[in-house]
Design a protein around this motif. Structure first.
Motif, PDB file in Angstrom:
ATOM      1  N   GLY A 305       0.685   6.148  -2.723  1.00  5.31           N
ATOM      2  CA  GLY A 305       1.079   4.846  -2.857  1.00  5.31           C
ATOM      3  C   GLY A 305       2.308   4.543  -3.726  1.00  5.31           C
ATOM      4  O   GLY A 305       3.554   3.760  -3.407  1.00  5.31           O
ATOM      5  N   PHE A 306       1.760   4.657  -5.225  1.00  6.11           N
ATOM      6  CA  PHE A 306       3.261   4.958  -5.908  1.00  6.11           C
ATOM      7  C   PHE A 306       4.200   5.301  -5.835  1.00  6.11           C
ATOM      8  O   PHE A 306       5.287   4.433  -5.781  1.00  6.11           O
ATOM      9  CB  PHE A 306       2.301   5.342  -7.272  1.00  6.11           C
ATOM     10  CG  PHE A 306       3.643   5.107  -8.162  1.00  6.11           C
ATOM     11  CD1 PHE A 306       3.770   3.516  -8.766  1.00  6.11           C
ATOM     12  CD2 PHE A 306       4.284   5.643  -8.673  1.00  6.11           C
ATOM     13  CE1 PHE A 306       4.901   3.392  -9.583  1.00  6.11           C
ATOM     14  CE2 PHE A 306       5.708   5.952  -9.662  1.00  6.11           C
ATOM     15  CZ  PHE A 306       6.008   4.783 -10.495  1.00  6.11           C
ATOM     16  N   LEU A 307       4.395   6.210  -4.937  1.00  2.00           N
ATOM     17  CA  LEU A 307       5.337   7.359  -4.347  1.00  2.00           C
ATOM     18  C   LEU A 307       6.096   6.582  -3.304  1.00  2.00           C
ATOM     19  O   LEU A 307       7.285   6.898  -3.121  1.00  2.00           O
ATOM     20  CB  LEU A 307       5.085   8.601  -4.306  1.00  2.00           C
ATOM     21  CG  LEU A 307       4.702   9.377  -5.423  1.00  2.00           C
ATOM     22  CD1 LEU A 307       4.410  10.865  -5.093  1.00  2.00           C
ATOM     23  CD2 LEU A 307       5.845  10.245  -6.646  1.00  2.00           C
ATOM     24  N   SER A 308       5.627   6.165  -2.164  1.00  3.59           N
ATOM     25  CA  SER A 308       5.540   5.434  -1.106  1.00  3.59           C
ATOM     26  C   SER A 308       6.448   4.190  -1.671  1.00  3.59           C
ATOM     27  O   SER A 308       6.886   3.592  -1.065  1.00  3.59           O
ATOM     28  CB  SER A 308       4.959   5.855  -0.320  1.00  3.59           C
ATOM     29  OG  SER A 308       3.750   5.618  -0.326  1.00  3.59           O
ATOM     30  N   GLY A 309       6.174   3.215  -2.543  1.00  2.51           N
ATOM     31  CA  GLY A 309       7.003   2.049  -2.927  1.00  2.51           C
ATOM     32  C   GLY A 309       5.701   0.736  -2.927  1.00  2.51           C
ATOM     33  O   GLY A 309       6.171  -0.213  -3.040  1.00  2.51           O
ATOM     34  N   HIS A 310       4.961   1.573  -2.408  1.00  4.80           N
ATOM     35  CA  HIS A 310       3.199   0.935  -3.084  1.00  4.80           C
ATOM     36  C   HIS A 310       3.168   0.429  -4.466  1.00  4.80           C
ATOM     37  O   HIS A 310       2.153   1.333  -5.226  1.00  4.80           O
ATOM     38  CB  HIS A 310       2.460   1.253  -1.892  1.00  4.80           C
ATOM     39  CG  HIS A 310       2.474   0.923  -1.327  1.00  4.80           C
ATOM     40  ND1 HIS A 310       3.274   0.448   0.542  1.00  4.80           N
ATOM     41  CD2 HIS A 310       2.275   2.470  -0.032  1.00  4.80           C
ATOM     42  CE1 HIS A 310       4.074   0.521   1.405  1.00  4.80           C
ATOM     43  NE2 HIS A 310       3.523   1.619   0.930  1.00  4.80           N
ATOM     44  N   ARG A 311       3.386  -1.435  -4.995  1.00  7.39           N
ATOM     45  CA  ARG A 311       2.633  -0.918  -6.336  1.00  7.39           C
ATOM     46  C   ARG A 311       1.167  -1.429  -6.605  1.00  7.39           C
ATOM     47  O   ARG A 311       0.794  -1.396  -7.352  1.00  7.39           O
ATOM     48  CB  ARG A 311       3.891  -2.791  -6.511  1.00  7.39           C
ATOM     49  CG  ARG A 311       3.232  -3.204  -8.284  1.00  7.39           C
ATOM     50  CD  ARG A 311       4.122  -4.696  -8.507  1.00  7.39           C
ATOM     51  NE  ARG A 311       3.391  -4.887 -10.051  1.00  7.39           N
ATOM     52  CZ  ARG A 311       4.142  -5.653 -10.491  1.00  7.39           C
ATOM     53  NH1 ARG A 311       5.293  -6.499 -10.148  1.00  7.39           N
ATOM     54  NH2 ARG A 311       3.658  -5.995 -11.734  1.00  7.39           N
ATOM     55  N   TYR A 312       0.401  -2.427  -5.634  1.00  7.78           N
ATOM     56  CA  TYR A 312      -0.656  -2.576  -5.704  1.00  7.78           C
ATOM     57  C   TYR A 312      -1.723  -1.740  -4.551  1.00  7.78           C
ATOM     58  O   TYR A 312      -0.776  -1.795  -3.499  1.00  7.78           O
ATOM     59  CB  TYR A 312      -0.939  -3.959  -5.259  1.00  7.78           C
ATOM     60  CG  TYR A 312      -0.545  -4.521  -6.206  1.00  7.78           C
ATOM     61  CD1 TYR A 312      -1.157  -4.830  -8.298  1.00  7.78           C
ATOM     62  CD2 TYR A 312       1.043  -5.782  -5.989  1.00  7.78           C
ATOM     63  CE1 TYR A 312       0.178  -6.000  -8.820  1.00  7.78           C
ATOM     64  CE2 TYR A 312       1.003  -6.426  -7.036  1.00  7.78           C
ATOM     65  CZ  TYR A 312       0.249  -6.614  -8.542  1.00  7.78           C
ATOM     66  OH  TYR A 312       1.769  -6.848  -9.309  1.00  7.78           O
TER      67      TYR A 312
END
Length: 491
Positions: A305-312
């Motif tokens: 998720g972090f790598l794909s741009g999702h902060r939360y």
């Protein structure tokens, strides 16, 4: 604005403690004065005090920082616990903390509190990296700074193992019964884990003391579960609006909470069961369920998720590709578990998805992603071994591992860099320096000491699967690799 403290009359928007805190003495010293203590153990203790009374308030200890003490002392230990969920926001002021100490400048006071006859439990939430226990040997790690310092100066310790051993030594010399040591960190068999480290540390100082600790001190295991995101400006603003006072120690959490505890407390305990704690003979089955389903899925979604741009986490759940991979991982993790009476793993998975989707909880993927080398073994790698033994697919675990390896590169596809925030960060960076190919990266990280089980690396196809998935990240980009993996994932 005036600070929250015991002399203030609270707004009717917030629930006050159901007892008079000053009328109850201290019975617990807790090492690790962070948000999880305040959202979990202190909240259970607050409920127990309201229901049954007793001298069970808590002295919280921050081992290094003075900030938690500075937040809590002016407030007489009071703070606002905000619960956010689909049904709305609830808040209560917790009165279970009787004091706060910092290892930065109050080591003598910490030892005094632990050696006090009134202290019957020493509990801990310091994360695995805070103990100084060697995962490979199970004993104290003499290369860990706090362990080395406390072995050299055992009379005035500052680390977890040194403090526990010295306090028990003082109690033994004074003829005071030992306290129960209650680990509340997300670790498999956390009671046995901590006992092994404490006894080994003591043996390096005094074998007779080590034998006494092994025979006389209870180390019950626990399983804890409550998502507690990092505090934000909104947390503090809402606490002020609800209480009518400035609250520098406020925290927020989800409505869900769970605590399963091995019932071994020779010197007594609070009535935590009135707040929903479950006392059992064997915590392990519950622990495996939580570590593998909640925590393992959390780790996977945090890296991807972090790598794909999702902060939360909530944003990650809104991504159809990630949601499919999350459901796949939950199912794969559940398949490694033995049946548990009264628990339906499919229902538990649905409950976890609902918790991850909670729009009111801002739980950052970057926060969950920290300390990966401490978390991967119990959350991903050991479940993968069990999956292989049962003839199940290793693909979900290989994907989670590859996502972690991609994360270890320390940069996103757009060139943004970030710190890994891992105790092995220096060694990871050193091993990966100059490497850009998938095979080289996999080999370098698989050789990290004490991380990957030899039995897992020996499974035919394991490395190949991890390498193939990592190649997709490197060649096609993170978002495309995740979508491709989701397309091939079983429904």
């Amino acid at each position: 604005m005036d600070r929250l403290n015991a002399s203030r009359t609270l707004s009717d928007k917030v629930k006050a403690p159901g007892y008079t805190p000053a009328e109850h003495g201290t019975g617990i010293v807790h090492l690790g004065l962070g948000a999880f203590l305040r959202a979990h153990l202190a909240a259970y203790t607050d409920a127990a005090l309201a229901a049954s009374g007793g001298d069970w308030r808590i002295v919280g200890v921050s081992l290094r920082s003075t900030a938690p003490v500075e937040e809590l002392e002016p407030q007489d230990g009071l703070y606002t616990l905000i619960e956010r969920g689909p049904a709305g926001t609830n808040a209560r002021v917790i009165g279970a903390l009787s004091g706060a100490l910092s290892g930065a400048n109050q080591r003598a006071e910490i030892l005094e509190a632990m050696a006090d006859p009134a202290t019957r439990i020493v509990s801990l939430t310091v994360t695995e990296k805070g103990y100084g226990i060697d995962r490979a040997t199970g004993g104290a790690d003499p290369s860990f700074p706090a362990v080395a310092e406390d072995l050299a100066n055992p009379i005035a310790p500052g680390g977890v193992l040194g403090l526990i051993v010295r306090a028990l030594e003082l109690r033994r010399a004074a003829g005071i019964a030992p306290f129960t040591v209650l680990c509340c960190d997300n670790l498999p068999e956390n009671g046995a884990f901590l006992q092994a480290g404490v006894v080994d540390f003591a043996k390096r100082r005094d074998p007779d003391l080590a034998d006494w600790i092994a025979q006389s001190v209870a180390f019950p295991s626990t399983m804890v579960d409550r998502i507690t995101p990092a505090r934000t400006d909104r947390t503090l603003a809402d606490a002020t609006a609800l209480t009518g006072f400035a609250d520098a120690a406020a925290i927020e959490t989800e409505p869900f909470t769970q605590w399963v505890i091995e019932d071994r407390f020779p010197s007594g305990r609070p009535d935590w069961d009135v707040a929903g704690a479950i006392f059992v003979e064997d915590v392990a089955p519950y622990e495996h369920m939580k570590l593998r389903m909640l925590n393992g899925t959390h780790s996977m979604l945090a890296y991807a998720g972090f790598l794909s741009g999702h902060r939360y986490v909530r944003d990650t759940m809104a991504d159809p590709a990630m949601r499919r991979l999350i459901k796949r991982h939950l199912a794969a993790a559940a398949a490694t578990l033995t049946p548990l009476p009264g628990i339906d793993f499919s229902t538990y998975a649905e409950e976890l998805c609902a918790r991850f989707t909670n729009l009111e909880i801002a739980h950052e993927t970057y926060q969950i992603a920290m300390d990966g080398t401490q978390k991967l073994p119990q959350r991903i790698l050991r479940p993968a071994l069990d999956a292989h033994a049962e003839g199940q697919s290793l693909r979900p675990f290989a994907f989670a591992t590859a996502a972690w390896m991609r994360y270890c590169l320390g940069r996103k596809d757009d060139g943004t860099t970030y710190a890994l925030r891992d105790p092995m960060e220096g060694e990871i960076s050193s091993r990966l320096e100059g490497l850009t190919d998938d095979v080289g990266i996999v080999e370098a990280l698989c050789e990290l000491p004490g991380l990957f089980p030899d039995a897992l690396l020996a499974i035919p196809g394991w490395k190949a699967a991890v390498t193939e998935i990592l190649a997709g990240f490197l060649q096609n980009g993170d978002v495309a690799a995740i979508r491709s993996e989701a397309e091939t994932a079983e429904a």
